[in-house]
Design a protein around this motif. Sequence first.
Motif, PDB file in Angstrom:
ATOM      1  N   ALA A   1       0.554  -9.960  -2.174  1.00  0.00           N
ATOM      2  CA  ALA A   1      -0.232  -8.798  -2.567  1.00  0.00           C
ATOM      3  C   ALA A   1       0.140  -7.553  -1.780  1.00  0.00           C
ATOM      4  O   ALA A   1      -0.462  -6.516  -1.972  1.00  0.00           O
ATOM      5  CB  ALA A   1      -1.718  -9.101  -2.402  1.00  0.00           C
TER       6      ALA A   1
ATOM      7  N   MET B   1      -9.097  -4.788 -11.170  1.00  0.00           N
ATOM      8  CA  MET B   1      -8.156  -4.380 -12.219  1.00  0.00           C
ATOM      9  C   MET B   1      -8.767  -3.306 -13.109  1.00  0.00           C
ATOM     10  O   MET B   1      -8.059  -2.441 -13.593  1.00  0.00           O
ATOM     11  CB  MET B   1      -7.821  -5.573 -13.101  1.00  0.00           C
TER      12      MET B   1
ATOM     13  N   VAL C   1     -11.281  -9.609  -8.183  1.00  0.00           N
ATOM     14  CA  VAL C   1      -9.976  -9.181  -8.702  1.00  0.00           C
ATOM     15  C   VAL C   1     -10.120  -8.652 -10.125  1.00  0.00           C
ATOM     16  O   VAL C   1      -9.503  -7.638 -10.479  1.00  0.00           O
ATOM     17  CB  VAL C   1      -8.961 -10.332  -8.621  1.00  0.00           C
TER      18      VAL C   1
ATOM     19  N   VAL D   1      -2.229  -9.880  -9.104  1.00  0.00           N
ATOM     20  CA  VAL D   1      -2.288  -8.508  -8.588  1.00  0.00           C
ATOM     21  C   VAL D   1      -0.883  -7.916  -8.518  1.00  0.00           C
ATOM     22  O   VAL D   1      -0.651  -6.772  -8.954  1.00  0.00           O
ATOM     23  CB  VAL D   1      -2.974  -8.492  -7.205  1.00  0.00           C
TER      24      VAL D   1
END
Lengths: 167, 100
Positions: free
Chosen positions: A163, A80, A76, B81
Amino acid sequence: MMINAWDVVFFFLAGLILLSALGVVFIRHPVYSALSLLANLCVTAILYLSLMGAPFIAMVQIIVYAGAIMVFFLFVIMLMNLSKGEYQERAVPWRLLLGLGAAALFAFQIFILAGEWRGVLSPGAGGFGVKALSHFIFTRYILAFELVSVLIFVAALGAVALAKKKL
Amino acid sequence: MIPLSHIIIFSLIIFTIGMVGALSRRNVFIVLMSIELMLNAVNIALIGVSSAMGNLIGQVLAIFIITVAAGEAAVGLAIVVALYRNRLTVNVDAINLLKW
């Protein structure tokens, strides 16, 4: 005062774990911080394996923590793709105060604990195998085991739902 | 022979480091990793006590803690996220819509 070999092993591993824990908190870049946490978890697994006689937990630590959770974190963080300005933090003026507060809390806990916990670890004695542990989990703690499996299922569903593109 | 008090104090030190990290860092990834560090400190204490007492309850609890940590990391990172997609930041100071 006699220094025996297990003490040396303990202090060596404890020093490594302490250093990498400090690395997690004080390294600026999140990827290096995550790698430091990875080192921390691996050395903790060695501690379980060598001193505490818990081989199964050590393996679970490597496989689940280091293998799954930390890879997920790194994935993750790299997804990003933060630029340098985005992970730069402004200095918090009360950080020193916070550190002192945490140190005071720690000293208080030590004060409470002094004189308690009289047991000793005897590392050479050999620990519990997987058989004894699984017997425990699947008889006495079977309900907790089932509930935790429901929990992890719901967490996976929640992660997918969160998500998704359209929230 | 290692006294159990060494293990407990060591785990307290790790827990305190994790707490300082979770409270003072502003990057949301490092906050989450500090929480993992605190859970790991609790695991060290539990397994040390379990090993010194010669029973297995601490190890069973440690397995459950590892499972819960996995779930927490999954949900936490999914929230990160989603937040990054909507707010374009990973700084927890910038995420203050519900603060006041």
